[in-house]
Write a protein that holds these residues in place. Sequence first.
Motif, PDB file in Angstrom:
ATOM      1  N   ARG A 138       3.996 -23.096 -10.135  1.00  0.00           N
ATOM      2  CA  ARG A 138       4.529 -22.487  -9.125  1.00  0.00           C
ATOM      3  C   ARG A 138       6.191 -22.646  -8.844  1.00  0.00           C
ATOM      4  O   ARG A 138       6.575 -21.706  -8.481  1.00  0.00           O
ATOM      5  CB  ARG A 138       4.122 -23.116  -7.536  1.00  0.00           C
ATOM      6  CG  ARG A 138       2.822 -22.619  -7.413  1.00  0.00           C
ATOM      7  CD  ARG A 138       1.948 -23.600  -6.236  1.00  0.00           C
ATOM      8  NE  ARG A 138       0.501 -23.058  -6.504  1.00  0.00           N
ATOM      9  CZ  ARG A 138       0.033 -22.262  -5.412  1.00  0.00           C
ATOM     10  NH1 ARG A 138       0.837 -21.292  -4.726  1.00  0.00           N
ATOM     11  NH2 ARG A 138      -1.297 -21.900  -5.505  1.00  0.00           N
TER      12      ARG A 138
ATOM     13  N   PRO B  93      -1.087 -25.476   6.502  1.00  0.00           N
ATOM     14  CA  PRO B  93       0.053 -25.772   6.099  1.00  0.00           C
ATOM     15  C   PRO B  93       0.664 -26.748   7.138  1.00  0.00           C
ATOM     16  O   PRO B  93       0.663 -26.284   8.247  1.00  0.00           O
ATOM     17  CB  PRO B  93       0.938 -24.636   5.667  1.00  0.00           C
ATOM     18  CG  PRO B  93      -0.342 -23.608   5.549  1.00  0.00           C
ATOM     19  CD  PRO B  93      -1.491 -24.093   6.568  1.00  0.00           C
ATOM     20  N   PRO B  96       5.701 -25.619   5.630  1.00  0.00           N
ATOM     21  CA  PRO B  96       5.607 -24.044   4.877  1.00  0.00           C
ATOM     22  C   PRO B  96       7.059 -24.107   3.885  1.00  0.00           C
ATOM     23  O   PRO B  96       7.874 -24.684   4.293  1.00  0.00           O
ATOM     24  CB  PRO B  96       5.899 -23.367   6.112  1.00  0.00           C
ATOM     25  CG  PRO B  96       5.465 -23.900   7.347  1.00  0.00           C
ATOM     26  CD  PRO B  96       5.694 -25.455   6.974  1.00  0.00           C
ATOM     27  N   LEU B  99       6.276 -26.497  -2.133  1.00  0.00           N
ATOM     28  CA  LEU B  99       5.496 -26.004  -3.518  1.00  0.00           C
ATOM     29  C   LEU B  99       4.290 -27.075  -3.676  1.00  0.00           C
ATOM     30  O   LEU B  99       3.247 -26.637  -3.994  1.00  0.00           O
ATOM     31  CB  LEU B  99       6.212 -25.873  -4.413  1.00  0.00           C
ATOM     32  CG  LEU B  99       7.337 -24.855  -4.740  1.00  0.00           C
ATOM     33  CD1 LEU B  99       7.948 -24.718  -5.754  1.00  0.00           C
ATOM     34  CD2 LEU B  99       6.525 -23.304  -4.134  1.00  0.00           C
ATOM     35  N   GLU B 101       2.723 -28.700  -1.253  1.00  0.00           N
ATOM     36  CA  GLU B 101       1.676 -28.633  -0.342  1.00  0.00           C
ATOM     37  C   GLU B 101       0.960 -27.280  -0.752  1.00  0.00           C
ATOM     38  O   GLU B 101      -0.191 -27.138  -0.704  1.00  0.00           O
ATOM     39  CB  GLU B 101       2.324 -28.528   0.987  1.00  0.00           C
ATOM     40  CG  GLU B 101       1.325 -28.035   2.050  1.00  0.00           C
ATOM     41  CD  GLU B 101       1.852 -28.081   3.315  1.00  0.00           C
ATOM     42  OE1 GLU B 101       1.808 -29.075   4.049  1.00  0.00           O
ATOM     43  OE2 GLU B 101       2.034 -26.989   3.915  1.00  0.00           O
ATOM     44  N   GLN B 102       1.731 -26.236  -1.199  1.00  0.00           N
ATOM     45  CA  GLN B 102       0.809 -25.088  -1.604  1.00  0.00           C
ATOM     46  C   GLN B 102      -0.128 -25.192  -2.753  1.00  0.00           C
ATOM     47  O   GLN B 102      -0.995 -24.618  -2.588  1.00  0.00           O
ATOM     48  CB  GLN B 102       2.034 -24.058  -2.069  1.00  0.00           C
ATOM     49  CG  GLN B 102       2.893 -23.560  -0.748  1.00  0.00           C
ATOM     50  CD  GLN B 102       4.111 -22.651  -1.126  1.00  0.00           C
ATOM     51  OE1 GLN B 102       3.859 -21.939  -2.091  1.00  0.00           O
ATOM     52  NE2 GLN B 102       4.901 -22.230  -0.189  1.00  0.00           N
ATOM     53  N   ALA B 106      -3.935 -24.505  -2.304  1.00  0.00           N
ATOM     54  CA  ALA B 106      -4.587 -23.648  -3.160  1.00  0.00           C
ATOM     55  C   ALA B 106      -5.767 -24.156  -3.857  1.00  0.00           C
ATOM     56  O   ALA B 106      -6.852 -23.453  -3.765  1.00  0.00           O
ATOM     57  CB  ALA B 106      -3.625 -22.851  -4.223  1.00  0.00           C
TER      58      ALA B 106
END
Lengths: 149, 149
Positions: A138, B93, B96, B99, B101-102, B106
Amino acid sequence: MKRNSRLSSTLHILVHMAEKPEHALTSEQLATFIHTNPVVVRRTIAGLRDAGIVTSSRGHGGGWLLGRAPENISLAEIGAALGETLLPFSTEPESPGCLVEQAVIAVLDDFRIAAEKLLAEKLSRITLADLTADFRRRYDLIGVSSHAV
Amino acid sequence: MKRNSRLSSTLHILVHMAEKPEHALTSEQLATFIHTNPVVVRRTIAGLRDAGIVTSSRGHGGGWLLGRAPENISLAEIGAALGETLLPFSTEPESPGCLVEQAVIAVLDDFRIAAEKLLAEKLSRITLADLTADFRRRYDLIGVSSHAV
DNA sequence: CGAAATCGTAACTAATTAAGTTACATGAAA
DNA sequence: TTTCATGTAACTTAATTAGTTACGATTTCG
């Protein structure tokens, strides 16, 4: 830190630790990552220390480090160290002696045992290294698109 | 009724209903089975009515009946009608744009989707009829041992 | 050695959630 | 028309968990 987000918050913390393998991070720093305070962090990941997933050291320059390579830390272990239950439903008897309840609990516990085994197997195949890899992917994508724009 | 025992309490109730297919049971009666009160019962199984798993009727002689044969009522359906979540962890989340956390979310959501599918499949193969059969087996065993003693 | 940094942990407070309760309107049957 | 039931809103209580404060123990640095 919201309710029921102990697993994702802990993973968040661990990825940060994996990205700084040589540098101990303090509870204070970890707390800011997940928008909480240092005591909650210490309390939450105390179990990970007992499991050897992380180490902690006190005093100046102290803080938290991964206890081993991210490849050798599975989500199954992390979940177990957090004391997280995979399935949320209770099967505690509330009417000892009731045959209906006994039948219900027996069937539900059979299911639970099989399900937990299955989930644990799935989780043991995902490691912290997978998470860091996903993060880096990412990160690189953002870098590329920034260049492109 | 303890916390997190909505599924087992509901199954308990449903087995009793399956054992009295011709006789409507009142919320009051159902409540005594699971040691709670009638309003909690109505609230808990309201979703089952919406799903057609049970029917309710008001007035004198009213109460609750199964909506269809126990063979056609799966635990997956019951769980869904109760609004029970199979996996307890949150992946909302909280930062927001982060990355890390994303990446965590995911991976965790991928796992969750696969796991929920698996569990739902397992639960869809267990029906209320399996529970009543288990209950009757236990009941007969007690009968036999009572005779023997 | 003393000061500063850091974790470990107990004890308390606050927030959240779910169960329990009360009350009453709605509807069905005797 | 009385009685028995569900439907549901509103409130209270109990349990759980996060957040906070406080302070002792340990480690490093000057």
